[in-house]
Design a protein around this motif. Structure first.
Motif, short mmCIF file in Angstrom:
data_model
loop_
_atom_site.label_atom_id
_atom_site.label_comp_id
_atom_site.label_asym_id
_atom_site.label_seq_id
_atom_site.Cartn_x
_atom_site.Cartn_y
_atom_site.Cartn_z
N SER A 1 1.67 5.26 1.17
CA SER A 1 1.10 6.65 2.50
C SER A 1 1.26 7.17 2.03
O SER A 1 1.86 7.57 1.26
N ASN B 1 -9.20 0.00 5.98
CA ASN B 1 -7.90 -0.99 7.28
C ASN B 1 -8.60 -1.57 7.72
O ASN B 1 -8.76 -2.53 8.34
N ARG C 1 0.72 -1.03 0.02
CA ARG C 1 0.08 -0.15 -0.26
C ARG C 1 1.01 1.10 -0.26
O ARG C 1 1.95 1.23 0.62
#
Length: 222
Positions: A8, A60, A6
């Motif tokens: 950030s 998430n 992923r």
């Protein structure tokens, strides 16, 4: 043999930002060392939006089961929310002051600054430093005039405060995340409930914790 990673998010810094941040931190540490600034008398301020529906990060959040339950988090088209302004020092949290419209200079002066000034005893007006970021509503001529009428030259704002530095602001690195984590735990159903929860959580923050936050700010400057 590739693996998915992923990305950030982070604040994009301009080329001049690193030296501005270093200069501010050197100035702050030197001022504290020389006794010009008492770090317990620095009031850091900011505002944040609290949404009634809370916040679910679909990237998430996971629900584990043997079959897909097809869960949906419903969000209204026009989500109810309240703006919250606070000032935080090692001594106490000033506020919350609630607002319901995007802040411009006039609203910042009338709805935030003047109620804030009324909450300050004379010793804080005389000795405290006041910090705010460089948002347009904060740094307009009218806003700065109101602030300087109370704090004189003890203002840390645009020109001194480094832009794009949420890691140095106690509101950003401590207050908002702490508040939202505890406020939404009670699952408020109305704006009145939400405001009451915000007040309740703030009233239960102890001075010892605020002193640790102030020390953390100096460590971050170092």
């Amino acid at each position: 043999n590739f693996y998915p990673y992923r990305i950030s998010g982070a604040h994009k810094l301009h080329d001049t930002d690193p030296i501005a941040r270093v200069n501010f931190c050197r100035w702050m540490l030197q001022s504290v060392h020389d006794g010009v600034i008492d770090p317990s008398l620095v009031i850091m301020s900011d505002e944040a939006w609290f949404h009634l529906s809370g916040y679910v990060n679909s990237q998430n959040s996971r629900y584990w089961d043997t079959e897909n339950p097809h869960l949906v988090h419903e969000v209204p088209l026009h989500d109810l929310k309240v703006g919250v302004w606070c000032g935080i020092s090692a001594l106490r949290i000033i506020g919350p002051i609630f607002f319901y419209e995007t802040l411009n200079s006039e609203r910042y002066v009338n709805n935030i600054l003047r109620p804030f000034f009324n909450m300050l005893p004379e010793p804080e007006k005389e000795y405290c430093y006041f910090q705010q970021d460089g948002a347009t509503a904060h740094t307009s001529r009218n806003s700065m005039q109101e602030i300087e009428n109370v704090f004189d030259d003890r203002v840390i704002s645009r020109g001194r405060w480094p832009a794009r530095s949420p890691d140095l602001s106690a509101c950003d690195f401590y207050l908002w995340g702490n508040l939202k984590q505890k406020v939404y735990r009670r699952n408020p159903r109305t704006l009145v409930d939400l405001e009451n929860e915000i007040r309740s959580v703030i009233s239960n923050i102890r001075q010892e914790e605020l002193q640790r936050v102030s020390q953390n700010f100096l460590r971050r400057c170092q």
